[in-house]
Structure formats: C-alpha cells, structure tokens
Write an enzyme that holds these catalytic residues in place. Sequence first.
Site, short mmCIF file in Angstrom:
data_model
loop_
_atom_site.label_atom_id
_atom_site.label_comp_id
_atom_site.label_asym_id
_atom_site.label_seq_id
_atom_site.Cartn_x
_atom_site.Cartn_y
_atom_site.Cartn_z
N LYS A 48 4.35 20.13 6.80
CA LYS A 48 4.00 21.32 7.58
C LYS A 48 4.29 21.10 9.06
O LYS A 48 4.84 21.98 9.73
CB LYS A 48 2.53 21.68 7.37
CG LYS A 48 2.25 22.23 5.98
CD LYS A 48 0.76 22.46 5.78
CE LYS A 48 0.46 23.02 4.41
NZ LYS A 48 -0.97 23.30 4.21
N SER A 64 -1.98 19.95 8.61
CA SER A 64 -3.11 19.56 7.79
C SER A 64 -2.99 20.22 6.43
O SER A 64 -2.45 21.32 6.30
CB SER A 64 -4.42 19.98 8.47
OG SER A 64 -5.53 19.46 7.77
N ASP A 65 -3.50 19.53 5.41
CA ASP A 65 -3.52 20.09 4.07
C ASP A 65 -4.75 19.54 3.36
O ASP A 65 -5.21 18.44 3.68
CB ASP A 65 -2.25 19.73 3.29
CG ASP A 65 -2.14 20.54 2.02
OD1 ASP A 65 -1.82 21.75 2.12
OD2 ASP A 65 -2.38 19.99 0.93
N GLN A 66 -5.27 20.31 2.41
CA GLN A 66 -6.51 19.90 1.75
C GLN A 66 -6.47 20.26 0.27
O GLN A 66 -5.96 21.32 -0.10
CB GLN A 66 -7.69 20.59 2.41
CG GLN A 66 -9.04 20.20 1.85
CD GLN A 66 -10.15 20.92 2.55
OE1 GLN A 66 -10.30 22.13 2.42
NE2 GLN A 66 -10.93 20.19 3.33
N GLY A 101 -5.48 15.87 4.38
CA GLY A 101 -4.39 15.16 5.04
C GLY A 101 -4.23 15.69 6.45
O GLY A 101 -4.40 16.89 6.71
#
Length: 190
Positions: A48, A64-66, A101
């Site tokens: 991203k 960010s990623d979740q 992340g």
Amino acid sequence: MLASTSPFRRELLDRLGLRFQTAAPDCDETRLTDEPPQALVQRLAEAKARAVAAQFPDALIIGSDQVACLDQQVLGKPGTRERALEQLRQASGRRVTFETGLCLFDARKAQAQVCCESYQVHFRQLSEAEIAAYVDREQPFGCAGSFKSEGLGIALFERLEGADPTSLIGLPLIRLCELLRAAGIDPLQA
C-alpha cells in the site's frame, strides 16, 4: 502521507499533530497460499505504501493493513449482515488476535521499515440477541472481525491485551512514532 482512505486511520494519525495527506492505494490484497497472517499484513502494508510512492516521490508514506484471526482462520471484513453475525457467533467466548502490519516507506530513498503488532481481544459469551442487536446498531460490515472497538463493540469484550491499543483500530501509533523517530521525525518536535 497516509496510504489509506480509512477514516479510523486518519483519526488516529491526527492524534500525532502531524500534517499529512491521504491517498487510496491501488494494490491486490489477495492472500497468498499458506501465507501466515503476520506476513500477509506486513506485505500488504508495504504494498500500500509503495503503491502511492510514484505520486509522492519526496514523501514518507505510511501503509497499514489488518486481519482478525480466530485460531488459524483469517476472519477479514464481513461485508454483509449474515457474515457479521456468523463471525461474532464464532468469536463468542473466545480470543481473537488482530495482526496489524505497519510500513513507513521513505520514497526518496526507496527504503521501508516494516513491522507487525498483535493485539488480543477476549470476547464475552454472547447471546444471539446481543449479537444481532450489536450488528444492527453498528453495522460493522467493513471492519475486520465484525466490530468497532472504538464504538459499541467494547461491550462485546471480556478483556483486551496488547502493547498498543491503537493497533486494534488499525494504526499502531506507538510503533509508528518509533518508526518516525528512526526516520528523523520526532512527533513531539514536529
């Protein structure tokens, strides 16, 4: 630069008092075969950030990623009422781990700092009526795990465990401050 259009991540980043812009990253978020959740969120956070780097070649970019994990199952965003109800039924009386992340990408140097923060949510034993009432009131269809901890979702929990409560909302600010300081930006001095 925040590589996200999430209002929750934008609100969190606002807390640091830094000037920033947001941009929607265009990247494939498909999980790779047998990819562990921690590896998935770190890969996607970096993807991203890198996806918007061409538009902002002089910026520090936050990605960010979740994902929410119940045992080894990745729950993801439910998308529908029925899927949200099912996720909360599965989580009732159990522990759900959120893996978030985080990437701070320096577009000038093409260097990435990437990490993962884990956070544990212990759900109370929930009745069908409680689950339905919650889903109908908050409509958490775009939230990993089918709840919003910053809202009424807090009533679903027995306890929370983790180093950074903001990681549960999708942007671990304690770790982000650490990454920013390593990149030469102290939020207290900005």
